[in-house]
Scaffold this motif. Structure first.
Motif, mmCIF file in Angstrom:
data_model
loop_
_atom_site.group_PDB
_atom_site.id
_atom_site.type_symbol
_atom_site.label_atom_id
_atom_site.label_comp_id
_atom_site.label_asym_id
_atom_site.label_seq_id
_atom_site.Cartn_x
_atom_site.Cartn_y
_atom_site.Cartn_z
ATOM 1 N N PHE A 111 70.604 46.766 32.831
ATOM 2 C CA PHE A 111 70.995 47.504 31.634
ATOM 3 C C PHE A 111 70.769 46.701 30.360
ATOM 4 O O PHE A 111 70.932 47.224 29.266
ATOM 5 C CB PHE A 111 72.465 47.919 31.739
ATOM 6 C CG PHE A 111 72.736 48.816 32.903
ATOM 7 C CD1 PHE A 111 72.424 50.166 32.851
ATOM 8 C CD2 PHE A 111 73.287 48.315 34.060
ATOM 9 C CE1 PHE A 111 72.666 50.996 33.929
ATOM 10 C CE2 PHE A 111 73.528 49.140 35.146
ATOM 11 C CZ PHE A 111 73.215 50.482 35.084
ATOM 12 N N GLN A 112 70.414 45.430 30.493
ATOM 13 C CA GLN A 112 70.134 44.600 29.330
ATOM 14 C C GLN A 112 68.633 44.397 29.112
ATOM 15 O O GLN A 112 68.231 43.606 28.262
ATOM 16 C CB GLN A 112 70.832 43.238 29.473
ATOM 17 C CG GLN A 112 72.341 43.329 29.437
ATOM 18 C CD GLN A 112 73.010 41.974 29.486
ATOM 19 O OE1 GLN A 112 72.391 40.938 29.237
ATOM 20 N NE2 GLN A 112 74.289 41.960 29.800
ATOM 21 N N ASN A 117 66.855 49.947 30.323
ATOM 22 C CA ASN A 117 68.244 50.371 30.079
ATOM 23 C C ASN A 117 68.313 51.844 29.662
ATOM 24 O O ASN A 117 69.269 52.550 29.999
ATOM 25 C CB ASN A 117 68.921 49.480 29.040
ATOM 26 C CG ASN A 117 68.184 49.476 27.702
ATOM 27 O OD1 ASN A 117 67.123 50.082 27.568
ATOM 28 N ND2 ASN A 117 68.734 48.781 26.735
ATOM 29 N N SER A 121 70.297 54.655 31.745
ATOM 30 C CA SER A 121 71.406 55.362 31.095
ATOM 31 C C SER A 121 71.396 56.849 31.424
ATOM 32 O O SER A 121 72.431 57.505 31.406
ATOM 33 C CB SER A 121 71.333 55.166 29.575
ATOM 34 O OG SER A 121 70.173 55.787 29.041
ATOM 35 N N SER A 129 76.963 51.808 33.465
ATOM 36 C CA SER A 129 76.001 51.025 32.687
ATOM 37 C C SER A 129 76.653 49.970 31.823
ATOM 38 O O SER A 129 75.980 49.125 31.250
ATOM 39 C CB SER A 129 75.158 51.949 31.796
ATOM 40 O OG SER A 129 75.992 52.629 30.889
#
Length: 392
Positions: A111-112, A117, A121, A129
Motif C-alpha cells: 500500500f506504500q 496502492n 485500494s 489498506s
C-alpha cells in the motif's frame, strides 16, 4: 547508436554512482539497461510478429516500472496545502522532493508503493489498506544526512493515515537538547541561526507614532488585530518575517517593536500538556531528543515526556503502575530507544502544527529533502516568480 558510445556512457554513469557511494543504484540501473537491450533485440526481429508485440508490452511495463522506481527511490512531487511554511513555501506550491539526500525508505507494505496502492485500494475497501508494517523497516544509503534547518517532508507520526504527509524545517537532531525561550530556539544551549523567511508575531508599543502604522501598511505586513486595537485598545499585533523586521527597524525606532510571547496559562500549553511542564510554543523544553541506543533512567517526569514516543512510535508496552515501571509486564528502571528522532517546526511559527504540539518525528517517517518549487498556483492565479525556485 554506436555501441562504443553507449558502453562509454554506461561506464561514466557507473563511475558517478561509485563516486557517490550509493552503490545500490547500480542494480536498478543495470536492470533498466538490460531491459532496454532486450526490447531492442525483440524489435529487431523482422519476421516474428509475436516478438514485436512482446517488445511493445515489455516497453509499456518498463515505462510503468521506471515511473514507480523513480517515485519510490529518487524523486517525488508534493503539493503544499497550508501556510505553515510561509515565507519559504506557500499554499499551491508544487515541490520536488529528493529521496537520494537521506536515502530512500523502502515501502513497508504494497500500500506504500505508488500506483500499486491505488489498485489495492479498490480491492480492499474495508480499511485493511491502512496496515503499514507488513515488511521490516529498511532505508537505503543516501549521500547525506538530515541537518539542522533542512526543509524535510515526512509522514505525520501521530496520524493513522499512511498518506498524511507534512513538510517542516528540522530544528534539532538525535541527541540534541532543544529549548525555546521567548520564541528563540536554542540547541545545546546555543541559539540556532534562523532563516530570513521565518515568521513571528510582534507587538507595537502603545506610544508608537501614527506614521509607523502607515509604514507597516505600506510594507504589506499582516496586521493580526486592527479592529480589536481600535475598539478595545488591545496591544497592536502584526506578523512579519525577519526580512520585513529588518526593513522596519531600518526606518524606525527598534524600541517600539517587541516579540509577542504566549503566557503559560493552561489554555496555551502544548505537548505534553502537564502542569509540571507548562510548555508553550514560545517557551518550551529543555527536551533531549532520543537517538538509537540511548538509554534513560525512568522516573515519572521522563515517562510523561517520552510516553507517546515510546508507546506509539517505538510500539513498546511501557506502563507506570503503583510507582513502578513495567515493559511488557516486566519491572524495569530504564528504557533504551530503538530509533533516531527529530524535532520539526514550521517557518510560520505561530500558525504551524508541528513537533511542539504532537512530539517527535522518527527517522523511519522521513521521506526526503525538499529541493525545488516546480510550479505555484493559488486562488489568485499562477505565481510565475516561483517557477523552478530553489528551496532554502
Amino acid at each position: 547508436m554506436n555501441k562504443k558510445v553507449v558502453l562509454l556512457a554506461m561506464g561514466i554513469l557507473c563511475l558517478l554512482i561509485l563516486i557517490s557511494e550509493i552503490y545500490w543504484l547500480i542494480i536498478p540501473f543495470l536492470l533498466f539497461v538490460g531491459t532496454i537491450h532486450i526490447v531492442f533485440q525483440m524489435r529487431s526481429s523482422k519476421h516474428n510478429r509475436k516478438l514485436r508485440w512482446g517488445a511493445n508490452i515489455l516497453e509499456l511495463m518498463l515505462i510503468i516500472a521506471t515511473i514507480i522506481m523513480i517515485t519510490v527511490f529518487i524523486l517525488e512531487i508534493f503539493l503544499i496545502p497550508s501556510s505553515s511554511m510561509e515565507n519559504t513555501l506557500f499554499p499551491g506550491d508544487l515541490i520536488l522532493v529528493n529521496k537520494l539526500d537521506y536515502g530512500p525508505k523502502l515501502p513497508q507494505s504494497p500500500f506504500q508503493i505508488p500506483g500499486i496502492n491505488l489498485l489495492l485500494s479498490f480491492i480492499y475497501q474495508d480499511g485493511e489498506s491502512t496496515e503499514m508494517n507488513g515488511w521490516k523497516y529498511k532505508r537505503l544509503k543516501g549521500y547525506s544526512e538530515v541537518t539542522r534547518n533542512d526543509v524535510v517532508v515526512f509522514r505525520h507520526p501521530s496520524s493513522d493515515h499512511i498518506n498524511m504527509f507534512m513538510i517542516k524545517r528540522c530544528m534539532a537532531l538525535p541527541g540534541d537538547t532543544i529549548i525555546i525561550e521567548r520564541g528563540k530556539v536554542k540547541i545545546n544551549k546555543e541559539c540556532l541561526s534562523e532563516t530570513m523567511h521565518q515568521k513571528k508575531i510582534y507587538t507595537l508599543n502603545q506610544n508608537a507614532p501614527s506614521k509607523l502604522f502607515t509604514l507597516i501598511d505600506s510594507l504589506n505586513i499582516r496586521v493580526m488585530n486592527q479592529i480589536e486595537y481600535i475598539k478595545y485598545q488591545e496591544p497592536f499585533l502584526f506578523q512579519m518575517s525577519s526580512i520585513e523586521k529588518e526593513n522596519l527597524i531600518n526606518k524606525n525606532d527598534t524600541n517600539l517593536i517587541e516579540i509577542n510571547v504566549n503566557s503559560n496559562d493552561q489554555e496555551n500549553w502544548v505537548y505534553p500538556k502537564k502542569k509540571e511542564f507548562a510548555w508553550t510554543i514560545d517557551d518550551y523544553g529543555p527536551l533531549v531528543l532520543p537517538y538509537k541506543g540511548m538509554t534513560i533512567q525512568l522516573n515519572q517526569k521522563k515517562f510523561i515526556t517520552y510516553k507517546r514516543t515510546i508507546q506509539r512510535l517505538e510500539n513498546s508496552n511501557l506502563q507506570y503502575k503503583q510507582g513502578l515501571f513495567y515493559l511488557d509486564d516486566v519491572p524495569v528502571n530504564s528504557y533504551t530507544f530503538q530509533h533516531d528522532y527529530y524535532f520539526m517546526m514550521g517557518d510560520n511559527r505561530y500558525f504551524s502544527n508541528d513537533s511542539r504540539y504532537w512530539g517527535l518525528v522518527p527517522e523511519m517517517n522521513i521521506v526526503g529533502k525538499a529541493k525545488l518549487v516546480l510550479f505555484s498556483n493559488d486562488q489568485d492565479g499562477i505565481k510565475w516568480e516561483r517557477l523552478l525556485k530553489k528551496i532554502n
